[in-house]
Design a protein around this motif. Sequence first.
Motif, PDB file in Angstrom:
ATOM      1  N   PHE A   1       0.923  -1.148   0.059  1.00 22.83           N
ATOM      2  CA  PHE A   1       0.038  -0.191   0.030  1.00 22.83           C
ATOM      3  C   PHE A   1       1.027   1.155   0.053  1.00 22.83           C
ATOM      4  CE2 PHE A   1      -3.123  -3.078   1.405  1.00 22.83           C
ATOM      5  CZ  PHE A   1      -4.227  -2.823   0.833  1.00 22.83           C
ATOM      6  N   LEU A   2       2.200   1.044   0.151  1.00 22.56           N
ATOM      7  CA  LEU A   2       3.010   2.244   0.464  1.00 22.56           C
ATOM      8  C   LEU A   2       4.567   1.724   0.268  1.00 22.56           C
ATOM      9  CD1 LEU A   2       4.491   1.901   3.406  1.00 22.56           C
ATOM     10  CD2 LEU A   2       2.320   3.235   4.271  1.00 22.56           C
ATOM     11  N   THR A   3       5.564   2.413   0.201  1.00 25.10           N
ATOM     12  CA  THR A   3       6.861   2.212   0.058  1.00 25.10           C
ATOM     13  C   THR A   3       7.623   3.308   0.441  1.00 25.10           C
ATOM     14  OG1 THR A   3       8.474   1.205  -1.217  1.00 25.10           O
ATOM     15  CG2 THR A   3       7.300   2.923  -2.098  1.00 25.10           C
ATOM     16  N   ASP A   4       8.708   2.956   1.091  1.00 23.79           N
ATOM     17  CA  ASP A   4       9.819   4.041   1.510  1.00 23.79           C
ATOM     18  C   ASP A   4      10.978   3.598   0.931  1.00 23.79           C
ATOM     19  OD1 ASP A   4      10.527   1.778   2.927  1.00 23.79           O
ATOM     20  OD2 ASP A   4      10.610   2.736   4.887  1.00 23.79           O
ATOM     21  N   THR A   5      11.146   2.805  -0.110  1.00 27.57           N
ATOM     22  CA  THR A   5      12.375   2.438  -0.711  1.00 27.57           C
ATOM     23  C   THR A   5      12.155   2.486  -2.393  1.00 27.57           C
ATOM     24  OG1 THR A   5      11.480   0.053  -1.122  1.00 27.57           O
ATOM     25  CG2 THR A   5      12.895   0.761   0.821  1.00 27.57           C
ATOM     26  N   ALA A   6      13.219   2.278  -3.082  1.00 24.78           N
ATOM     27  CA  ALA A   6      13.080   2.274  -4.642  1.00 24.78           C
ATOM     28  C   ALA A   6      11.759   1.957  -5.185  1.00 24.78           C
ATOM     29  CB  ALA A   6      14.125   1.648  -5.160  1.00 24.78           C
ATOM     30  N   VAL A   7      11.016   2.816  -6.139  1.00 18.89           N
ATOM     31  CA  VAL A   7       9.778   2.568  -6.400  1.00 18.89           C
ATOM     32  C   VAL A   7       9.657   1.394  -7.647  1.00 18.89           C
ATOM     33  CG1 VAL A   7       7.667   3.617  -7.623  1.00 18.89           C
ATOM     34  CG2 VAL A   7       8.944   4.921  -5.980  1.00 18.89           C
ATOM     35  N   THR A   8      10.684   1.535  -8.248  1.00 14.74           N
ATOM     36  CA  THR A   8      10.574   0.641  -9.594  1.00 14.74           C
ATOM     37  C   THR A   8      10.300  -1.195  -9.014  1.00 14.74           C
ATOM     38  OG1 THR A   8      11.661   2.149 -10.982  1.00 14.74           O
ATOM     39  CG2 THR A   8      11.564  -0.140 -11.784  1.00 14.74           C
ATOM     40  N   PRO A   9      11.259  -1.519  -8.317  1.00 12.36           N
ATOM     41  CA  PRO A   9      11.065  -2.967  -8.017  1.00 12.36           C
ATOM     42  C   PRO A   9       9.724  -3.314  -7.379  1.00 12.36           C
ATOM     43  CG  PRO A   9      13.118  -2.066  -7.245  1.00 12.36           C
ATOM     44  CD  PRO A   9      12.177  -0.787  -7.539  1.00 12.36           C
ATOM     45  N   VAL A  10       8.944  -2.395  -6.644  1.00 15.87           N
ATOM     46  CA  VAL A  10       7.699  -2.375  -5.900  1.00 15.87           C
ATOM     47  C   VAL A  10       6.770  -2.316  -7.147  1.00 15.87           C
ATOM     48  CG1 VAL A  10       6.332  -1.600  -4.401  1.00 15.87           C
ATOM     49  CG2 VAL A  10       8.506  -1.432  -3.823  1.00 15.87           C
ATOM     50  N   ILE A  11       6.560  -1.580  -7.927  1.00 12.78           N
ATOM     51  CA  ILE A  11       5.796  -1.447  -8.907  1.00 12.78           C
ATOM     52  C   ILE A  11       6.017  -2.828  -9.936  1.00 12.78           C
ATOM     53  CG2 ILE A  11       5.139  -0.291 -11.201  1.00 12.78           C
ATOM     54  CD1 ILE A  11       4.503   1.058  -8.657  1.00 12.78           C
ATOM     55  N   ASP A  12       7.177  -3.122 -10.099  1.00 11.45           N
ATOM     56  CA  ASP A  12       7.393  -4.418 -10.924  1.00 11.45           C
ATOM     57  C   ASP A  12       6.740  -5.686 -10.177  1.00 11.45           C
ATOM     58  OD1 ASP A  12       8.712  -3.336 -12.722  1.00 11.45           O
ATOM     59  OD2 ASP A  12      10.623  -3.824 -12.106  1.00 11.45           O
TER      60      ASP A  12
END
Length: 493
Positions: free
Chosen positions: A63-74
Motif C-alpha cells: 500500500f506504500l513504500t519508502d524504498t526504490a519505487v521501480t522494484p515495488v511496481i514490478d
Amino acid sequence: MLVGSEPYLLLPFRFGPFSGGRLLLVNVAGEYILLTRQEFENLVSYELSTTSPLFLDLKGKHFLTDTAVTPVIDLLATKYRSKREFLKTFTALHMVVVTLRCNQRCNYCHASSQPKEARQYDMSPETGLHVVEKIMATPSPIVKIEFQGGEPLLNFEVVKTIVREAKRLNRVKKKNLSFVLCTNLTLINEASLRYLKKEGITISTSLDGPPAIHDRHRLLRNGRGSYDIFMEKLHLSRRLLGHDQVNALVTITRESLDHLREIIDEYAAHRFHGVFLRHINPYGYALSGPFRSSFVYPMEDFVEAYKKALLYIIELNLSGVSLVENFATILLSRILTPFSTGFVDLQSPTGAGISGVIYDYNGDVYPCDEGRMLAKMGDRRFFLGNVNHNTYLEIFRSSVLQELIEASCVETLPGCHSCVLNNYCGADPVRNYAVQGNLIGHRPTSDFCVKHKEIITFLLELLDQNDPGVMDVFWSWITNRTLAEVRGACCEL
C-alpha cells in the motif's frame, strides 16, 4: 529512491467503509487491510511512523513504500498479471448443446427444452464436426468440452462423434483435453456409463434437495417427480464411474430459501464434495408460466438465506462433515490468494466468449448460455456466428464479442471503477442487458451488484473475526484439502 520530501510513497488503492467504523483498503493486486479512521488519516497525511507495526504491514502488502519505487511496481505488476491469468488462455470452456430434446420438463428450464419426439432440435453429425473444428482452433492449451441439452443422452451418437473427433485432432494439438456430460441422469444406463468411463468423461447433474423439494419443479414429461429414479441412477453412476466423477448443482427457488439446511443436509448425506448455492437465472421458462412466482424473488432474500446457509456449512465442516460451498470458495480464493479463479460468470473483462462459449444445436455460437437463452426468447443480440458458415476468426473477432469486452472492465464501469470490492468482483454485461436493458447496467438497482457486495463483505467480516476454526475451513476449501490436512500443515509450521 523516493522523490520529494514525504517519508513514504502511497501506492494505488481503493477504500470504503467497513463495520465498526473502520475503513477497508484494497490495492490493485487485491490485497486488503482494515484501518481505523485515525489510522487512515495518519496514513494519507504521511504521519505514520515508519517503524510502527502498521507501517510495516502496509508496506508488506504494497500500500506504500519508502524504498526504490521501480522494484515495488514490478512486483505489483506481477501480482496483477497473476489475477488476470485467465486472459492468457482465451477460450477454454466450450459448451455444446447437442439437442434441445429432454425427457424432463422442469418448471424453471433455462434451455426451453423440447419433447423427446422433436428430433429437428438435434445437432447433426456434420455440425458436430464443425463445432470440434472451431473448438480445437482455440489458442488455449486447456480445453474442456461440456455437453449440454436438453438431455444430451437423447443424441448420444453426436456426443460420441465429437469426443472421437476432438481426441483425433488432439493427437496433433496436444491440449489438456477433458469432457463433461451435463445430464439429469434419469436415462443413463450401464452401456452409456461404460462408454463414459472408457473415454474419461465426468458427469454434472442436478439435485435440488430432498424429495419434496426436488420433485416440486424437476418433473418428468408425464408430470411425475424425478427424485427416485435420479437416486437410483446416481448410485449406478457412482458405482461404475467412481464416486468423485459425478457432481451436482442445485437450483434455488423461492420455496427453497427456507429449506437451505435440508438441501445442504441432502448433499452431505449423499457425500457430494460440494454444493453451489446460486440464485436462479432470469431466463427461459423461469420467466413465464404458472410457477413464475417461485422463480422471481428479491436478491436481498437470497443473500440473507445464503449467509445463514454458509454459517451452517462451516458448522458441519467443524463437526467432521466435509462439504465445500463452491461460490464462497471462488470468492475466498480471490480475496486470499494471488491467483485467477477462472470462474466464467464473474470475470473482468467478462468471461463470456473469452473464457467460455456455447454452441447451439444448429451451430449458432453465443458467448454464454444466457446469450443463447435470450435468443430462444426471441432476442439474438449476442449471436456471434455459425460454425457451418463462419470461420473461427469471424466468430471470435465478432464485433458483438468486442463490444462485450469493452463494456465489462470493472476499472472503467460507472459505479465499479471506484468500488473497493472490484478486485474480487466482475462484470456480466449479458445479464445487465437482460435485466436492465443495456450492457453497462445501473449499479444502484442491480441485483448482481447487491449479491456480490453483500456476500463479499460478509466473507471479509468472517475473515476479520480470525476464528481459527473458520479459517481452517476456508483454507481447506481453497486448497482442496481436508480439515485435518490443513491443521496438520499448521502444526508443522
